[in-house]
Design an enzyme around this catalytic site. Structure first.
Site, PDB file in Angstrom:
ATOM      1  N   CYS A   1       0.825  -1.207   0.000  1.00  0.00           N
ATOM      2  CA  CYS A   1       0.000   0.000   0.000  1.00  0.00           C
ATOM      3  C   CYS A   1       0.860   1.259   0.000  1.00  0.00           C
ATOM      4  O   CYS A   1       0.602   2.212  -0.748  1.00  0.00           O
ATOM      5  CB  CYS A   1      -0.932  -0.005   1.206  1.00  0.00           C
ATOM      6  SG  CYS A   1      -2.065   1.412   1.255  1.00  0.00           S
TER       7      CYS A   1
ATOM      8  N   CYS B   1      -6.336  -3.694   6.909  1.00  0.00           N
ATOM      9  CA  CYS B   1      -7.457  -2.752   6.831  1.00  0.00           C
ATOM     10  C   CYS B   1      -8.634  -3.285   6.029  1.00  0.00           C
ATOM     11  O   CYS B   1      -9.785  -2.973   6.321  1.00  0.00           O
ATOM     12  CB  CYS B   1      -6.981  -1.413   6.268  1.00  0.00           C
ATOM     13  SG  CYS B   1      -6.521  -1.433   4.517  1.00  0.00           S
TER      14      CYS B   1
END
Length: 364
Positions: free
Chosen positions: A101, A197
């Site tokens: 990410c 997440c």
């Protein structure tokens, strides 16, 4: 400078944005919408990128008096992070989605857009430090080693670091929360996000089974070759795993068994004793050198194979094709292909320097 502050809705990014404002920069806040179907509320420290998080980020921006926008990066996040995560597990590897990410979303997609819009830098709430030594920019551990995030930033290229700001690098988390309280930021006591997440319930196995289906295979004793049980897919296991193996009979010596290796083609999961987990050498490839300086011959260093742990002294050597060979001074356990290994050099004066990172391809 014109600074784009990435605001997740947490306390760290809010204080980082505040410090950028205090430093006199022209700051604009942006929240990245990473989920096509975001949840409304967080559950304690589970998950992030919810609608609640975007509202928290907006409220922080309002208190700081800076413009605020929400940018939709959901499609690219799914492609670059989620699909890569699933594919790596299907191939029997253990990825770190936070590394992906930061590399592909925050400091590639976001930075590209920021630069195109005339911003000079992207500020984030990461705990890491940038230092200029002899005219060269270097990535270093943060002052608060318990919160240090240099590991997940070690896959950034030198050009990306030149446009990065980490205002929290010299701070301790307790001081950041106290500062948020003083500034009247409502996120001062908000729990930190943990786990992955995009898997807010923390059940990685269920998440992968939903996307990969069942891929039956055998659990095999690595020493004897005996079949000890069956499973529904190698993606349900990681090297070093002890619990949830689905083996009814105990080992002959009565001690626990651990996952030693995964073979996705045959569907074989090999298990053995804790003594068999020890790794003496690591092979890695796709090396990245954040300072722009590859290793020059055998190099004494410290290596880290997980975001919070898996640290050992070592000697590392790299070739011109980005392959890295690492000989550990003491064995490490639970080292798996697909993990990122980060190389550090100890420097007491300015914090440990990140020499580079590479993707683990094998262990010995």
């Amino acid at each position: 400078m014109r600074v784009l502050a990435a605001m997740s809705g947490g306390v760290d990014s809010a204080v980082a944005a505040a410090r950028a404002v205090d430093a006199g920069h022209d700051v604009v806040g942006v929240h990245l919408a990473l989920s096509a179907q975001p949840g409304t509320l967080r559950t304690g420290s589970r998950g992030c990128c919810t609608i609640e998080d975007s509202h928290d980020a907006r409220r922080a921006a309002d208190i700081l008096g800076i413009p605020f926008y929400i940018w939709d990066f959901a499609e690219r996040f799914t492609e670059e992070v989620v699909e890569t995560f699933v594919g790596e597990y299907a191939a029997g590897r253990t990825p770190n989605p936070c590394v992906t990410c930061n590399e592909k979303i925050k400091f590639e997609a976001l930075l590209e857009k920021a630069l195109a819009l005339g911003f000079d830098a992207v500020a984030t709430g990461h705990y890491a430090r940038l230092a200029t030594v002899d005219g060269e920019l270097e990535l270093r551990r943060s002052a608060d080693e318990g919160k240090d995030q240099s590991y997940v930033l070690a896959s950034l290229q030198p050009e990306q670091l030149r446009h990065a700001m980490f205002p929290l690098g010299d701070s301790w988390k307790s001081d950041v929360r106290a500062e948020a309280e003083q500034r009247g930021l409502s996120v001062a006591r908000k729990p930190d996000s943990h786990d992955i997440c995009f898997i807010p319930d923390g059940d990685t196995k269920k998440f992968l089974e939903k996307r990969l289906g069942e891929r039956p295979g055998e659990l095999v004793d690595a020493e004897t070759g005996a079949v000890l049980g069956h499973h529904t897919g190698v993606h349900g296991f990681t090297v070093g795993q002890r619990k949830g193996l689905g083996i009814d009979a105990p080992a002959a010596d009565g001690r626990p068994r651990y996952v030693l290796s995964l073979e996705p083609v045959s569907g074989t999961v090999k298990v053995g004793s804790s003594a068999d987990l020890g790794v003496q050498a690591i092979d890695a490839d796709r090396a990245i050198w954040p300072s722009g300086r590859p290793l020059d011959g055998p190099t004494e260093c410290t290596v880290q194979v997980r975001a919070h742990g898996g640290i050992a002294d070592a000697v590392a050597e790299a070739d011109e094709d980005g392959r890295v060979s690492i000989q550990l001074r003491e064995p490490l356990r639970g080292v798996a292909p697909g993990q990122v290994v980060v190389l550090y050099r100890q420097d007491d004066q300015a914090g440990d320097l990140v020499l580079g990172s590479a993707k683990i391809s094998g262990t010995r």
